[in-house]
Design a protein around this motif. Structure first.
Motif, PDB file in Angstrom:
ATOM      1  N   MET A 141       0.824  -1.213   0.000  1.00  0.00           N
ATOM      2  CA  MET A 141       0.000   0.000   0.000  1.00  0.00           C
ATOM      3  C   MET A 141       0.850   1.252   0.000  1.00  0.00           C
ATOM      4  O   MET A 141       0.367   2.348  -0.219  1.00  0.00           O
ATOM      5  CB  MET A 141      -0.920  -0.017   1.238  1.00  0.00           C
ATOM      6  N   SER A 142       2.153   1.103   0.250  1.00  0.00           N
ATOM      7  CA  SER A 142       2.986   2.301   0.220  1.00  0.00           C
ATOM      8  C   SER A 142       3.934   2.259  -0.970  1.00  0.00           C
ATOM      9  O   SER A 142       4.447   3.270  -1.412  1.00  0.00           O
ATOM     10  CB  SER A 142       3.791   2.427   1.506  1.00  0.00           C
ATOM     11  N   LYS A 143       4.126   1.051  -1.507  1.00  0.00           N
ATOM     12  CA  LYS A 143       5.072   0.922  -2.619  1.00  0.00           C
ATOM     13  C   LYS A 143       4.406   1.262  -3.939  1.00  0.00           C
ATOM     14  O   LYS A 143       5.032   1.818  -4.830  1.00  0.00           O
ATOM     15  CB  LYS A 143       5.619  -0.506  -2.671  1.00  0.00           C
ATOM     16  N   TYR A 144       3.135   0.919  -4.051  1.00  0.00           N
ATOM     17  CA  TYR A 144       2.461   1.131  -5.316  1.00  0.00           C
ATOM     18  C   TYR A 144       1.401   2.210  -5.193  1.00  0.00           C
ATOM     19  O   TYR A 144       0.288   2.050  -5.654  1.00  0.00           O
ATOM     20  CB  TYR A 144       1.850  -0.182  -5.807  1.00  0.00           C
ATOM     21  N   GLU A 145       1.764   3.292  -4.554  1.00  0.00           N
ATOM     22  CA  GLU A 145       0.815   4.383  -4.383  1.00  0.00           C
ATOM     23  C   GLU A 145       0.513   5.002  -5.731  1.00  0.00           C
ATOM     24  O   GLU A 145       1.404   5.329  -6.492  1.00  0.00           O
ATOM     25  CB  GLU A 145       1.387   5.435  -3.442  1.00  0.00           C
ATOM     26  N   SER A 146      -0.768   5.185  -5.985  1.00  0.00           N
ATOM     27  CA  SER A 146      -1.169   5.748  -7.269  1.00  0.00           C
ATOM     28  C   SER A 146      -0.844   7.234  -7.320  1.00  0.00           C
ATOM     29  O   SER A 146      -0.597   7.873  -6.297  1.00  0.00           O
ATOM     30  CB  SER A 146      -2.667   5.551  -7.482  1.00  0.00           C
ATOM     31  N   HIS A 147      -0.873   7.734  -8.522  1.00  0.00           N
ATOM     32  CA  HIS A 147      -0.613   9.155  -8.726  1.00  0.00           C
ATOM     33  C   HIS A 147      -1.622  10.004  -7.962  1.00  0.00           C
ATOM     34  O   HIS A 147      -1.277  11.011  -7.362  1.00  0.00           O
ATOM     35  CB  HIS A 147      -0.657   9.460 -10.224  1.00  0.00           C
ATOM     36  N   LEU A 148      -2.880   9.569  -7.961  1.00  0.00           N
ATOM     37  CA  LEU A 148      -3.908  10.333  -7.257  1.00  0.00           C
ATOM     38  C   LEU A 148      -3.654  10.361  -5.758  1.00  0.00           C
ATOM     39  O   LEU A 148      -3.881  11.377  -5.102  1.00  0.00           O
ATOM     40  CB  LEU A 148      -5.298   9.757  -7.541  1.00  0.00           C
ATOM     41  N   THR A 162       7.346  14.809  -6.346  1.00  0.00           N
ATOM     42  CA  THR A 162       7.010  13.384  -6.476  1.00  0.00           C
ATOM     43  C   THR A 162       5.569  13.210  -6.955  1.00  0.00           C
ATOM     44  O   THR A 162       5.266  12.303  -7.726  1.00  0.00           O
ATOM     45  CB  THR A 162       7.193  12.674  -5.126  1.00  0.00           C
ATOM     46  N   ALA A 163       4.711  14.104  -6.497  1.00  0.00           N
ATOM     47  CA  ALA A 163       3.304  14.030  -6.895  1.00  0.00           C
ATOM     48  C   ALA A 163       3.076  14.568  -8.303  1.00  0.00           C
ATOM     49  O   ALA A 163       1.958  14.536  -8.815  1.00  0.00           O
ATOM     50  CB  ALA A 163       2.444  14.801  -5.898  1.00  0.00           C
ATOM     51  N   GLY A 164       4.127  15.094  -8.904  1.00  0.00           N
ATOM     52  CA  GLY A 164       4.003  15.610 -10.264  1.00  0.00           C
ATOM     53  C   GLY A 164       3.371  16.986 -10.324  1.00  0.00           C
ATOM     54  O   GLY A 164       2.973  17.445 -11.391  1.00  0.00           O
TER      55      GLY A 164
END
Lengths: 113, 113
Positions: free
Chosen positions: A1-8, A57-59
């Motif tokens: 749940m922390s490694k594959y955090e979505s862009h949103l 990081t969040a773009g």
DNA sequence: ATAATACTTAGCAATGGGGCTAAGTATCGG
DNA sequence: CCGATACTTAGCCCCATTGCTAAGTATTAT
């Protein structure tokens, strides 16, 4: 749940902090260096940089170094993903035929609580 | 900084979690009970309820008890504050006369990095 | 009255977020 | 070359978040 955090996830989480929203508000008016941005925040520089890193990081922002100075700016269409998600949900909600009835109904039911 | 958290803080933070966004997506289609909502999430009920509570604290959903069942639904205009903030920033950004030039300029400068 | 259902509360563990200081690196100005 | 400037890295602290289990309460069904 922390490694594959979505862009949103990253995007909304980044927006959930007042310091970071203030940075974005400032950058909406034009690019700025790290120390220019940090000037109006009563915070140690490393702490402040951590906020910039989250935004990047969040773009939501981009940055690049010019000599010893790092210049930051809003990403083009920074807010599009967040806005799109919100609009999508609003559209579904507003498209519901029984939306208004449902709400009234619940207001009435609140008397039973 | 935690006692006077603004509505936007709560709102965006609440949106920064996939479980909570899925709940909102479900509720956009119509109200539902806690157990109905929880059914498709592989999570203990108390953990799940904590998510609902965050959404309610953020003003994104409302809930009311009917007997032993709690019914949840989206708040009317749940997403308005978030959408408004994002639109405001986008408008400022898009209104900048030198927006495009600024971006191009930075692209060129990235060669120096 | 009893049992099942639908939450609800309490309490605990692991993790991450957000702040700090101290020390390091990389320009720039003289 | 040397000092000042502008980050950058490393490491620590504290508290909030997110998950859990176990036990409690309130309704409903029999």
């Amino acid at each position: 749940m922390s490694k594959y955090e979505s862009h949103l996830d990253l995007c909304f989480s980044a927006l959930g902090d007042p310091t970071r929203r203030m940075i974005l508000q400032r950058l909406a008016r034009g690019k700025a260096s790290v120390s220019e941005l940090a000037a109006c925040h009563d915070m140690a520089l490393p702490s402040f940089m951590a906020h910039l890193k989250k935004l990047e990081t969040a773009g939501l922002i981009t940055s690049a170094k010019q000599g010893r100075t790092r210049i930051c700016q809003l990403s083009p269409d920074a807010f599009a993903p967040a806005k799109d998600w919100l609009s999508e949900q609003s559209d579904i909600w507003e498209g519901r035929l029984d939306r208004f009835d449902t709400y009234i109904e619940t207001l009435l039911q609140e008397d039973d609580t």
